[in-house]
Scaffold this active site. Sequence first.
Site, mmCIF file in Angstrom:
data_model
loop_
_atom_site.group_PDB
_atom_site.id
_atom_site.type_symbol
_atom_site.label_atom_id
_atom_site.label_comp_id
_atom_site.label_asym_id
_atom_site.label_seq_id
_atom_site.Cartn_x
_atom_site.Cartn_y
_atom_site.Cartn_z
ATOM 1 N N GLY A 181 0.785 -1.221 0.000
ATOM 2 C CA GLY A 181 0.000 0.000 0.000
ATOM 3 C C GLY A 181 0.819 1.273 0.000
ATOM 4 O O GLY A 181 0.256 2.374 0.030
ATOM 5 N N LYS A 182 2.126 1.164 -0.012
ATOM 6 C CA LYS A 182 2.967 2.350 0.070
ATOM 7 C C LYS A 182 3.182 2.982 -1.305
ATOM 8 O O LYS A 182 2.668 2.521 -2.316
ATOM 9 C CB LYS A 182 4.300 1.995 0.734
ATOM 10 C CG LYS A 182 4.154 1.532 2.182
ATOM 11 C CD LYS A 182 3.442 2.556 3.035
ATOM 12 C CE LYS A 182 3.420 2.198 4.518
ATOM 13 N NZ LYS A 182 2.613 1.005 4.833
ATOM 14 N N ILE A 183 3.981 4.047 -1.340
ATOM 15 C CA ILE A 183 4.221 4.758 -2.603
ATOM 16 C C ILE A 183 5.215 3.977 -3.455
ATOM 17 O O ILE A 183 4.958 3.662 -4.612
ATOM 18 C CB ILE A 183 4.733 6.184 -2.323
ATOM 19 C CG1 ILE A 183 3.725 6.954 -1.474
ATOM 20 C CG2 ILE A 183 4.984 6.922 -3.649
ATOM 21 C CD1 ILE A 183 4.201 8.326 -1.035
#
Length: 380
Positions: A181-183
């Site tokens: 879910g991170k960048i």
Amino acid sequence: MINIFQPSLGEAELAAVAEVFATNWIGKGARVDGFETAFAQHIGVPRPLVTSFNSCTAATFTAVELAGIGPGDEVIIPTVCFVGVANAVAAAGARPVFCDVATRTLNPSVADLDAVRTERTRAVIVLHYGGHPGDIVAIADWCRDNGILLIEDAAIAIASRVDGRACGTFGDMAAWSFDHGKIVVTVDGGMLYVRDPELAERAPTLAYLGLEQSSGYDSALRQRTRWWDFEVSSFSGRSVTNDVLAAIGAVQLRRLPEFIARRREIAAHYDEALANVGGVACPPPLPAGHETSYYMYWIQFDGDIRDEIARDLYEEGIYTSFRYPPLHRVKAYGSDARLPCAEEAAERTLLLPIHQALTDAEVERVAETVRRRVQVRSAR
């Protein structure tokens, strides 16, 4: 459903994985080293000071171990923080001490830290909420003045800076996340920065079973040993990453500027579209010299309508959430703290979807739905 977080993976990442498959070596190898080197350059620190892990949580647990935190120690943590941070402290036998945060920024101030400091305070672990740096410069100065270790939870601050200096490099250690879910995504993964070179040298050993000698014919020849022999210096687990995930991460890191540019556009669209919606507050403007990663975009409501708005949006295919529920309310940590600003924020704050894959039409749909639903709820 419009997701709140979502990775951007494509042909370049697939090609990088295919290259790893073609080598017939998918474990920890050259790609991991290359990813660590690129990340060290990204945050502006010497290469030996960073070590990759299979998760940010594993990196945080290792930071606590390297810091020598244990029974009798207290570690201050903003109550609006990831549960893995408090778990790392509690698992070491130390006591998590939760401090309040500002209602609008959800970041702590020096005054919040000082309010709960005792003679047993050994360290502070501070989150950069939503990617906003917060008062990290003042907090770092306060920690140094008081002989307190500073560990930065930079999990969601991969592109955050103050006056050009990367968040994560203000303290003694820091951890970043690359989960789904991170960048920047490696599917699962993390990175640890340790300022002290001697402690940093221990990090790879702690990540790999406490083994003093890494496997490999060439390294054995250099040490004049048999390559299957080893020694153990600590009873550690195994939390290394591998070349498949590192290959994905290297491509993602190169794409980071375009990711941040798109997230900045989305945040600006929300700012404009929601600026005049009665009873809704957008994130406060950044101080001069601060750069955010735009990992979260949060709005806050007047009155007790946040939960209803969240359900309304979900019914219209828009996923929202609140992160992170105050840790001082979690029974397992045994806290009896009363932290009014964090408690207020936890009841009023909602995260809207923000990720680089959102289309302009989806962003406008989110904003329009918020406007419409707030008007309906406020009129009742």
